[in-house]
Design an enzyme around this catalytic site. Sequence first.
Site, short mmCIF file in Angstrom:
data_model
loop_
_atom_site.label_atom_id
_atom_site.label_comp_id
_atom_site.label_asym_id
_atom_site.label_seq_id
_atom_site.Cartn_x
_atom_site.Cartn_y
_atom_site.Cartn_z
N CYS B 424 9.80 -4.22 -1.49
CA CYS B 424 8.80 -3.54 -0.97
C CYS B 424 7.90 -3.14 -0.07
O CYS B 424 7.48 -1.58 -0.05
CB CYS B 424 7.22 -4.70 -1.65
SG CYS B 424 6.83 -6.04 -1.03
N HIS B 468 3.73 -9.61 -0.58
CA HIS B 468 3.85 -7.73 -0.95
C HIS B 468 3.29 -6.72 -0.24
O HIS B 468 2.56 -7.28 0.74
CB HIS B 468 3.84 -7.83 -2.89
CG HIS B 468 3.52 -6.50 -3.24
ND1 HIS B 468 5.40 -6.15 -3.29
CD2 HIS B 468 2.73 -6.01 -3.68
CE1 HIS B 468 5.14 -5.07 -3.92
NE2 HIS B 468 3.99 -5.71 -4.61
N ASP B 484 1.15 0.79 -6.19
CA ASP B 484 2.07 0.31 -5.86
C ASP B 484 3.30 1.02 -6.05
O ASP B 484 4.09 0.49 -7.87
CB ASP B 484 1.76 -0.97 -6.91
CG ASP B 484 2.49 -1.97 -6.20
OD1 ASP B 484 4.29 -1.56 -5.09
OD2 ASP B 484 2.71 -3.48 -6.61
#
Lengths: 303, 678
Positions: B424, B468, B484
């Site tokens: 991520c 994250h 995202d």
Amino acid sequence: MQALTKALGEVAKVVLGKEDQLKLALTCLMANGHLLIEDLPGMGKTTLAHALARVFQLEYRRVQFTSDMLPADILGVSVFNPNTQDFTLREGPVFTQLLLADEINRATPKTQGALLEAMEERQVTLDGVTRPLPRPFFVVATQNPSDQAGTFVLPESQLDRFLMRISLGYPAPEVELALLAGGDLREQARSLKPVISSDGLVKLSGMVDKVRASHELLDYVQRLMDATRTDDRFVAGLSPRAGLGLLKAARAWALISGRDYAVPEDIQAVWAAVAEHRLSARQGGSVSAMTQSLLQSVPVVRR
Amino acid sequence: MRVYQVPTHTRLWLVITIIACSLPQLLRGHLWQAGLVVLVMVIRSLADRQRIQLPGKAIRGLLMVGVVGITWITFGRIYGPEAGVALLVSLFSLKYLEVVRQRDAYVVIVLGYFVCATALLFERGPGMFAYVLLCMLLLTTCLIGINHSDTGARPMGHVRRAVAMSLQAVPVMLVLFVLVPRVAPLWNMKIDSGQARTGMSDSMSPGEISELSQSSELAFRVAFDGAIPEKGERYWRGLTLSHFDGRTWQQAIPRGVDKQAYLFQKGGPEPEWHKSLMAQDRGSGYRYQVIMEPTQRTWLFAMKVPVLEQGEAGLARDMRLVASRPISESVGYTVTSYPNLSSAIGLERSDRALMLSLPEDQNVGRRARGLAQQWQLDSSTDADVVKQALRHFREKPFYYTLKPPPLPVDPIDEFLFVTRRGFCEHYASSFTFMMRAAGIPARVVVGYQGGEPNELGSHLLVRQYDAHAWSEVWLEGKGWVRVDPTGAVAPERIEDGLRAALSGNGEDSNVLEGLRSFASSGLLGKLQQWTDYVDFQWQTWVLGYNSQSQMQLLRQLLGSTSPLSIALALFGAITLLLGLYMLVLLRQDRGYRQTPMEREFWRLHQRVAERQGAPLDPGLTPQQLANTIAARWPGAAKPAREWALQYQQALYNPAVLADKRRIRHLRRLRNRLYKLLG
């Protein structure tokens, strides 16, 4: 224990058909207590006393109480002896091992008091000199319940001095028949065989104290005592002395029954004899029935 | 020979208790401490067996000096929580060498209460609490024990009594817990709990979060007041990172912005941006409580836009909560998050400059800059650029993996155009970079995403592997919008969590196994859920009961929180409790308990009365009861007489014990009688 059974058997030869009363009387002696027999004349009171004295080889005297009797007639008197220029004591009939006090309620309270004091203290004080009575020392007193004229009823405080009160009652028909056929029982009483010596009796009394009573049993005795005190049918409850006497009598009963520990049955067996004469009813009615009813209502086992 | 006044039966208990009280410290501390305890116990047991003399004053003095010395060497000091407790525990065990008289035992026991409580300095979970209670029980048992001589002592009876005494103390303990005013500690003890905690750092460079993701340690728990939001909505924001040096993203505050104005503290001066934020229509929100594990950092985690309801923290202008001091122990705070509350509180010039800043060196991410500028030319709006970028991630062969290849030179370009394998942080980093290159203000947000519910407590567990990173871009009219990019590459990560996203990806199965939260099913899973549930409740209700929640509770209970009313309540509650105990004692004193033997009699008595349909005299002796039975049920005569005989023997013959065996025998006979009585 066998000797006890034998002694009972001997006495039963002259007091016919009264095993329970005999056993109670024996219990009373073993518990070192004095016995009051309440009965009409001619029921065998004297014969019983005779027989007991004989079987236990006790020195025996009999005094017929009358209203003109003085304490000195029982306790004895100091007599001036001109030879020694001194007073010597002439012992009265109380200086014996078994005294039969016939019709004790005929004597004046003063005379009764003198005897009862001797019974409790087991000693006599005359002219400032204290003299012990022989050991063992038992008084078997009798009184006539129906004839109240000219008698002095024993007060409760003095009744308390008697461990037990029993009454013999009329004999059963077949017993009476045997009685009629057998002849003079009092004569026979004189010929009874001694079974236990008076020392033996003292030893037996010592054994009574060794009969064990568990905590639960003492608890039961206490509950019975308490019941007489809280029951308002009675004028007053039983004294602690009565409680001690009840326990002692139950122990003696247990010993006669061949046990070295007491059970509630022993208490119940001696209960009436120990308790009845110490209780009086508030509003008439049978003290005997009331006393007996306590046995039914007081729990044997704590609940 | 010495005369030991401490009864023999207590000595073993004392040994057990001393070891039990020291155990938490021994397990946590250094080996020499355990060695010392063993040494003391060996010396003492030899001395008790008359093999050696108990060490005299000189040796004991030497030992003490030695212990102080070793503590000094090990910790560099003899005060402070760590060294202090180590010293205390060592001296506590040494004290046992001196126990001869009862008074010495008292000293050891009283000291023991203190020693076992020190374990709570380092660990405050329900397990440790239970253990300390156990130690106190042992200590109380010893206390009872030393007051009983050896004759007829029954140690298990002492344990029972200790349990009873402790149970009686529990209500008082609860009253004191609830009512005694909580004060903040006079000094803040810095306790190193011994293990380095994993967690977010205040910067992000490639590989950092993926490393964090391999830990299943707990980060925080969340209990919602109402519905739990969808998993895709559960973005727990921790930090926003705005400065990028080509490799690492860092926190930064726009130039010229006053730090005071950047952070709003309750009670402090209210900055303009906070006023305008509060002036908006909030819409509905999610109310929840977060219980955080210690991080030694100041930032707290919450969903956007958090309004703090309970706890000590301020709101920063980038919509995140900041605690007033580093979180050194579990802490709880209550927040309502309003997802619809727009953070369009204006983007000042200095903000915009920071959010568009890229490394000066144009060679850093040169190709990425080119691609972004291309998108900017192709699109009419900023939102279109975002869409283009996401499409790029979706359509080009990007892979989501925990083990991305190293990016040694230029992380942005190498990732975007060469390796295309990343976690991520790679996606968030390169996406934000390209947005800035396309002239859209953007920042990286790190925090946690998702979280797994515990079925028992309906609370959420967020673990380190939920860590994250994502982006926020500033869109004119909308304000800061969450984007995202990881979701474009691996939507499973957002919807089903990391494990689902990685499985079937050729990842190391060991790593995947480590990402399990609860064993998926079976007894173990249930057990883990229960442990977590208990732990959470403990954190919420016991450790979370601080002065703030206390005042709130007291206001509800008493209507006021004045010292007088608290004192009255405290005094009243304890008086009430003592009064209750007194009443119970008085009742017990008057009444009595039926013994088993007595029960035995009355049960049969009652049964016979029932069966014959007429009441029985209470004055029946056991024999007479048996006779009553025999008269009515001749068949039962023999067992009845046997029962009565046994009973009479047990109750009245002092030579016969009314023990358990006899009572069992009586009960058997009675049961046989019951059958015969029909």
